[in-house]
Design an enzyme around this catalytic site. Sequence first.
Site, PDB file in Angstrom:
ATOM      1  N   HIS A  88     -19.796   8.909 -45.411  1.00 16.13           N
ATOM      2  CA  HIS A  88     -20.451   7.783 -44.784  1.00 16.13           C
ATOM      3  C   HIS A  88     -20.078   7.640 -43.330  1.00 16.13           C
ATOM      4  CE1 HIS A  88     -17.681   5.982 -47.918  1.00 16.13           C
ATOM      5  NE2 HIS A  88     -16.955   6.193 -46.865  1.00 16.13           N
ATOM      6  N   ASP A 127     -25.910   6.468 -51.369  1.00 20.31           N
ATOM      7  CA  ASP A 127     -26.667   6.051 -50.175  1.00 20.31           C
ATOM      8  C   ASP A 127     -27.204   4.633 -50.298  1.00 20.31           C
ATOM      9  OD1 ASP A 127     -26.355   8.610 -48.967  1.00 20.31           O
ATOM     10  OD2 ASP A 127     -27.996   9.369 -50.209  1.00 20.31           O
ATOM     11  N   GLN A 152     -20.774   7.967 -54.099  1.00 15.94           N
ATOM     12  CA  GLN A 152     -21.974   8.205 -54.932  1.00 15.94           C
ATOM     13  C   GLN A 152     -22.370   6.931 -55.711  1.00 15.94           C
ATOM     14  OE1 GLN A 152     -19.381  11.012 -55.902  1.00 15.94           O
ATOM     15  NE2 GLN A 152     -19.965  12.173 -54.126  1.00 15.94           N
ATOM     16  N   LYS A 181     -23.083   1.531 -49.087  1.00 12.18           N
ATOM     17  CA  LYS A 181     -21.695   1.165 -49.384  1.00 12.18           C
ATOM     18  C   LYS A 181     -20.854   1.143 -48.120  1.00 12.18           C
ATOM     19  CE  LYS A 181     -21.152   4.497 -52.350  1.00 12.18           C
ATOM     20  NZ  LYS A 181     -22.535   4.988 -52.362  1.00 12.18           N
TER      21      LYS A 181
HETATM   22  P1  GDP Z   1     -23.427   5.007 -48.679  1.00 10.13           P
HETATM   23  O1  GDP Z   1     -23.670   6.437 -48.993  1.00 10.13           O
HETATM   24  O2  GDP Z   1     -23.711   4.112 -49.836  1.00 10.13           O
HETATM   25  O3  GDP Z   1     -22.092   4.754 -48.031  1.00 10.13           O
HETATM   26  O4  GDP Z   1     -24.552   4.613 -47.639  1.00 10.13           O
HETATM   27  P2  GDP Z   1     -24.408   4.432 -46.089  1.00 10.13           P
HETATM   28  O5  GDP Z   1     -23.366   3.433 -45.802  1.00 10.13           O
HETATM   29  O6  GDP Z   1     -24.332   5.772 -45.448  1.00 10.13           O
HETATM   30  O7  GDP Z   1     -25.784   3.678 -45.781  1.00 10.13           O
HETATM   31  C1  GDP Z   1     -26.973   4.319 -45.599  1.00 10.13           C
HETATM   32  C2  GDP Z   1     -27.656   3.818 -44.343  1.00 10.13           C
HETATM   33  O8  GDP Z   1     -28.218   2.529 -44.539  1.00 10.13           O
HETATM   34  C3  GDP Z   1     -26.751   3.704 -43.118  1.00 10.13           C
HETATM   35  O9  GDP Z   1     -27.423   4.290 -42.041  1.00 10.13           O
HETATM   36  C4  GDP Z   1     -26.625   2.201 -42.922  1.00 10.13           C
HETATM   37  O10 GDP Z   1     -26.457   1.860 -41.555  1.00 10.13           O
HETATM   38  C5  GDP Z   1     -27.945   1.691 -43.428  1.00 10.13           C
HETATM   39  N1  GDP Z   1     -27.944   0.296 -43.908  1.00 10.13           N
HETATM   40  C6  GDP Z   1     -27.005  -0.325 -44.673  1.00 10.13           C
HETATM   41  N2  GDP Z   1     -27.407  -1.580 -44.971  1.00 10.13           N
HETATM   42  C7  GDP Z   1     -28.617  -1.761 -44.384  1.00 10.13           C
HETATM   43  C8  GDP Z   1     -29.558  -2.841 -44.354  1.00 10.13           C
HETATM   44  O11 GDP Z   1     -29.366  -3.901 -44.931  1.00 10.13           O
HETATM   45  N3  GDP Z   1     -30.720  -2.625 -43.659  1.00 10.13           N
HETATM   46  C9  GDP Z   1     -30.992  -1.448 -43.015  1.00 10.13           C
HETATM   47  N4  GDP Z   1     -32.147  -1.334 -42.378  1.00 10.13           N
HETATM   48  N5  GDP Z   1     -30.124  -0.409 -43.026  1.00 10.13           N
HETATM   49  C10 GDP Z   1     -28.969  -0.556 -43.704  1.00 10.13           C
END
Ligand code: GDP
Length: 430
Positions: free
Chosen positions: A46, A18, A228, A21
């Site tokens: 994601h 989370d 992850q 990525k």
């Molecule tokens: P993953 O599990 O690493 O793929 O994480 P996700 O891509 O699902 O990201 C988690 C959440 O963080 C998503 O809702 C993204 O839109 C949000 N997100 C990613 N980068 C940023 C950022 O720089 N700022 C904010 N506020 N939200 C972000």
Amino acid sequence: MPSNQSNITTIVGTQWGDEGKGKITDFFAGQSEYVVRFHGGNNAGHTVIVDGNTFKLHLIPSGIVYGEPTSVIGNGVVVDPKALLDEIAYVKEKGITPKLMVSDRAHVIMPYHIAMDGALSGHQGDLAAGSTRRGIAPVYADKMFRNGIRMVDLLEPDVFREKLEKGYAFSKGIIEKTLNQSLNISIDDIYDTYSIYGEKLKSYIHDTSVELYNAHKSGKSILFEGAQGISLDVDHGIYPYTTSSNTASGHISIGTGVSFRNIDRIIGVTKAYLSRVGESPLPSEIHGNSAKSLRDKGSEYGTTTGRPRRVGWLDLVQVRQAVRVCGLTEIALTKLDVLNGFSELPICIAYDVNGSHITEMPASLTQYRNAKPVYKSLPGWADLPEKVWEKGYSALPETLKDYIAFIEHEVGCPVKIVSVGPQRHETIIR
Ligand code: GDP
């Protein structure tokens, strides 16, 4: 949008997943010719938003949503064929013809793996990692027991039956005799259903190692998409509170058959603070009202369950390990906007374990359980200039730049991508 300067780019998480990525992958996926997953199964997830269209994916690489790249599920991934067929139908419903390949060597999650997963969590008690109960741990265990069934086996009726007899009997014994649960599905039902799945998936099943080798030789761009994060790596993470696969970049070679010598760029995605789903000690965890406000600002609630995530301050012991083990060439630092408005920002730089400072992740569970965070507090920043991404890195508040410089110095890796909002354009490339 950055150009794919190198031919093979990798994106991995440096924390507990989370990290954001999905957004960083989104930067690169559209211009890659192959987007490849190398570990895990449909326990990942994601959200990718393209032209206002939201896609929620668990198993298929996110490149699928761009139409052009070929999405590859490597041999290190474990495949639930029903989940895969559902996801194929889902992307088709959204108007996409999937350009998808699944490794013939990928192991298949069987119904008895899912049944065993549920029963195992009860057996493990306090040492349970918080499984998604999708059969991931049992299918990887069966792979190592050499009881596993691979995608190619679904296409060969005699071999499939031969292997199923062995795998079914083994798992049934554990579920019923050791874990005292019952397995309510017959071997014949499994055989019939999974043979049909094999037939339906036949056109997607290939030797993906050879495909990727040839793609690389002909200069095509390849993106490896990690799921992850490093602390969930089954070897390098906080075992046994990990996932059941290797999340570290080194697993790309094993999980896809592409040699590590060919990988040019390895980007570690790091969230500017911590969040954690699932169990385990968490040294820099914060509680109470401060946790709630950070959680709310960062929308740290489970995407499917809505469950509040545990949150904490950035832990550089963890990121230091990711830099070392994954050979990161750079860090993409995300969610910096969520830290706006804090007068002070603690960063965990080491653990105090019974009076000794340690700066690397301990293998010992006793040490990790007793680890107290050693913080360095840095001044925060009030707000970001409007549309800071249009103005560039130099327009960021000085204290934010100091925060980044501190991280770079502590972990020995440059931060080259700075994310200050969820949308693609809310990003600064240095
Ligand atoms: P993953 O599990 O690493 O793929 O994480 P996700 O891509 O699902 O990201 C988690 C959440 O963080 C998503 O809702 C993204 O839109 C949000 N997100 C990613 N980068 C940023 C950022 O720089 N700022 C904010 N506020 N939200 C972000």
